[in-house]
Design an enzyme around this catalytic site. Structure first.
Site, mmCIF file in Angstrom:
data_model
loop_
_atom_site.group_PDB
_atom_site.id
_atom_site.type_symbol
_atom_site.label_atom_id
_atom_site.label_comp_id
_atom_site.label_asym_id
_atom_site.label_seq_id
_atom_site.Cartn_x
_atom_site.Cartn_y
_atom_site.Cartn_z
ATOM 1 N N ASP A 182 -6.188 -24.043 20.649
ATOM 2 C CA ASP A 182 -4.916 -24.517 20.110
ATOM 3 C C ASP A 182 -5.178 -25.755 19.253
ATOM 4 O OD1 ASP A 182 -4.024 -26.978 22.303
ATOM 5 O OD2 ASP A 182 -5.520 -25.518 22.917
ATOM 6 N N ASP A 183 -4.413 -25.906 18.208
ATOM 7 C CA ASP A 183 -4.515 -27.078 17.338
ATOM 8 C C ASP A 183 -5.922 -27.263 16.782
ATOM 9 O OD1 ASP A 183 -1.959 -27.266 18.210
ATOM 10 O OD2 ASP A 183 -2.189 -29.144 19.280
#
Length: 504
Positions: A182-183
Site C-alpha cells: 500500500d502507498d
C-alpha cells in the site's frame, strides 16, 4: 493505515455479561468462544456473531507509538474483545524505508517483548513489512535513494535480504506477516521491468507466493497477509485480476472499502470485491485515523465519535476488520472501544449506546459530563459529517431572537462560557494525564472559540451608535485572526458564528 492520501490486565475480573462471563478481558460463552483465530479457522467462523479477525492496525503516518503505549493498547484491546494487532507504523524505518535492515539487539528485544505481551493477552501479533518504493507525500519528491533501497522483486539478493529479515521476525515470535504494498510508487528496477513490464501486481504476487512457500517450509504455522497497491474501490482492475488468478488462496488481502477513508462499508460492496480478489477481503478500516488531517488537510483534527456506517452483517462477507487509529493512542480509545463493540456483536451494535459506554469506561475520567462537553465538538468525522446538533440549535435560536435579555442569548452565552472554562475544568474532571496532553491543543482551540463567541454576543448586543461598538468589533476581529492562524480544527460551527457576527 495510510492516511487518507491517495496514496491514506492482569488481574482476573469476573462480571456477568448476558449469557456469558467477562473474565480477564475475554467474553467466555457457553456456545461460542472468541480466541485469536488461527489461519485454519478464520474462514470457517462466518456463522458466529463476531468478526473472525478483530484488530487494531498501527498503520498511520507520523510518530509511532512508544513501547509503553503499545502495551497499554494491548490491555485495552483485551478488555474490548480484540484479538489481533498489526504493527505497521509508516515511520518506523525498519518496517518501510530500511525494510531490509535487521533490528539492532536492543530494538529486537523490545519487539520480542511486544510480541510476547500481545500473546499473553491472547492477541495475535502481525508484523508488516513494506519493501516497495515509498510513495512520496504531498510536497515531497521521490528520490533515487528511495528507489535504490527498495526491493528488486526478481533480484535474488533482494529476495534473500527479505528472507533474512523475516527469519529475524520469526525468531522474535512473529508467526503472521503482512507483506505491504500500500502507498508504494509504481517504479520498478530495470531487471523487474524486463520480466514484468508494467505489471506491478505480477511482481507483488510472485513475491508474496514465494515468501509464503519459503516461510511455511521453515514454520508450518506461518501465515501471510497481503496489502495490495490497489486497496480501495469496487471496480475490477488489472492488479486485482492478477491477484485472483495467481495469489495463493491462503493469503488474506487488504481492502479499505469503496474509498480510502470510507464513510460507509457495505456488505454488497465486500461481496463484489470478493469476486475480484478471489477471496473475502480483510477490511483495513481507516477510522478513526487522523494522519491525513496533518499531511493533506494541514488542519489537525481529532475523531472521537463512535464507529458508524458499517453493515450489521459485514462479518459474514469479510475475513475480518482492522481499525486504523489516530496518532494519539489514548484519545483513540474512545472510538476504538465502539469499534470493539461493533466487531464483537455487529448485529446488536448501537453507536450511541457504545459511545456512552466508551466514555464511562475511559481510564481516569472522574466527571464524564465535563469531557462530554468537549467530545461533542470532536465528533465530526469521515463517518459522521453532521456537526453537533445541540450547538446548531442554540445558534439558530439566537439568530431568531438575539436580544440581550432573551432566553436564546442566555443559553448560547452559557455554552460559550462552558467552552471557555474547559482548560481549567478538564484537569479536575480527568486524571488521565496522557489523554489530557493529547487533546490539549484542541481544548485550547475550543476555549478560544468560546471566548470569541462571547465577544461576538457582546458586540451584537451593542447598538450601532454605542461608543464601545468599534472597540468591541476590533477585539472580536483580533481574536478571530488568532484563531484562524491556529491550524487545529474543532468546533467550526462556533468559529462560523463569530465570523458571521462580524458582518453585522
Amino acid at each position: 493505515m495510510k492516511r487518507a492520501l491517495i496514496w491514506a490486565g492482569a488481574g482476573v475480573l469476573l462480571l456477568a455479561v448476558g449469557a456469558g462471563i467477562w473474565q480477564g478481558g475475554y467474553l467466555q460463552r457457553s456456545v461460542e468462544t472468541t480466541p485469536a483465530p488461527s489461519a485454519a479457522t478464520e474462514d470457517t467462523q462466518t456463522e458466529t456473531r463476531s468478526f473472525a479477525i478483530r484488530g487494531v492496525i498501527e498503520g498511520f503516518y507520523g510518530k509511532p507509538w512508544s513501547f509503553e503505549e503499545r502495551l497499554s493498547m494491548f490491555d485495552f484491546m483485551a478488555d474490548h474483545r480484540y484479538n489481533t494487532y498489526v504493527y505497521a507504523p509508516k515511520d518506523d524505518p525498519y518496517q518501510r524505508v530500511s525494510w531490509a535492515d535487521l533490528y539492532p539487539a536492543a530494538d529486537a528485544e523490545r519487539m520480542k517483548q511486544l510480541v510476547q505481551g500481545a500473546e499473553n493477552r491472547r492477541i495475535r501479533f502481525v508484523y508488516s513489512i513494506s519493501p516497495g518504493v515509498p510513495a512520496p507525500l504531498p510536497g515531497q519528491k521521490l528520490t533515487q535513494e528511495a528507489i535504490d533501497r527498495s526491493i528488486g522483486y526478481s533480484v535474488a539478493a533482494d529476495r534473500e535480504r527479505l528472507k533474512k529479515k523475516l527469519e529475524q521476525m520469526r525468531g522474535l515470535g512473529v508467526k503472521t506477516v503482512m507483506l505491504s504494498f500500500d502507498d508504494v510508487a509504481s517504479q520498478m528496477k530495470d531487471k523487474d521491468r524486463g520480466i514484468y513490464g508494467t505489471d506491478l501486481g505480477a511482481a507483488h504476487v510472485e513475491l508474496a507466493n514465494l515468501v509464503l512457500e519459503e516461510q511455511r517450509a521453515l514454520d508450518p504455522e506461518f501465515t501471510l497477509w497481503f496489502a495490495p497497491t490497489r486497496y480501495h474501490g469496487v471496480k475490477d482492475n488489472q492488479y486485482w485480476q492478477t491477484v485472483r488468478a495467481k495469489l495463493n488462496p491462503d493469503i488474506h488481502v487488504i481492502w479499505t472499502g469503496k474509498e480510502i477513508v470510507s464513510p460507509a462499508i457495505r456488505s454488497e460492496e465486500a461481496d463484489q470485491v470478493a469476486k475480484w480478489l478471489g477471496r473475502k477481503p480483510l477490511v483495513w478500516d481507516n477510522y478513526p485515523v487522523n494522519d491525513f488531517t496533518y499531511e493533506i488537510d494541514h488542519r489537525p483534527q481529532l475523531f472521537l465519535g463512535p464507529l458508524e456506517g458499517r453493515d450489521a452483517d459485514l462479518h459474514l462477507h469479510t475475513a475480518g476488520l482492522l481499525a486504523n487509529p489516530m496518532i494519539q493512542p489514548e484519545a483513540s480509545k474512545l472510538a476504538l472501544a465502539t469499534v470493539g463493540d461493533y466487531l464483537d456483536d455487529p448485529k446488536g451494535y448501537d453507536p450511541e449506546q457504545a459511545w456512552g459506554e466508551s466514555l464511562a469506561a475511559l481510564r481516569g475520567v472522574k466527571d464524564a459530563k465535563v469531557l462530554a462537553s468537549m467530545l461533542a465538538y470532536a465528533r465530526t468525522s469521515p463517518v459522521h459529517a453532521a456537526p453537533d446538533a445541540r450547538i446548531a440549535e442554540l445558534i439558530a435560536a439566537f439568530w431568531k431572537d438575539p436580544a440581550p435579555a432573551s432566553a436564546a442569548t442566555a443559553h448560547l452565552r452559557s455554552e460559550f462560557e462552558r467552552l471557555q472554562r474547559l482548560p481549567v475544568g478538564l484537569p479536575t474532571a480527568v486524571e488521565n494525564k496522557a489523554l489530557l496532553a493529547e487533546i490539549n491543543p484542541w481544548v485550547r482551540k475550543l476555549a478560544g472559540q468560546g471566548e470569541a463567541g462571547l465577544l461576538a454576543i457582546e458586540y451584537l448586543s451593542l447598538p450601532p451608535e454605542h461608543a464601545e461598538k468599534a472597540t468591541a468589533k476590533a477585539q472580536l476581529v483580533g481574536k478571530l485572526q488568532k484563531l484562524q492562524a491556529d491550524p487545529t480544527k474543532i468546533g467550526e460551527e462556533v468559529l462560523e458564528f463569530a465570523l458571521e457576527a462580524v458582518k453585522k
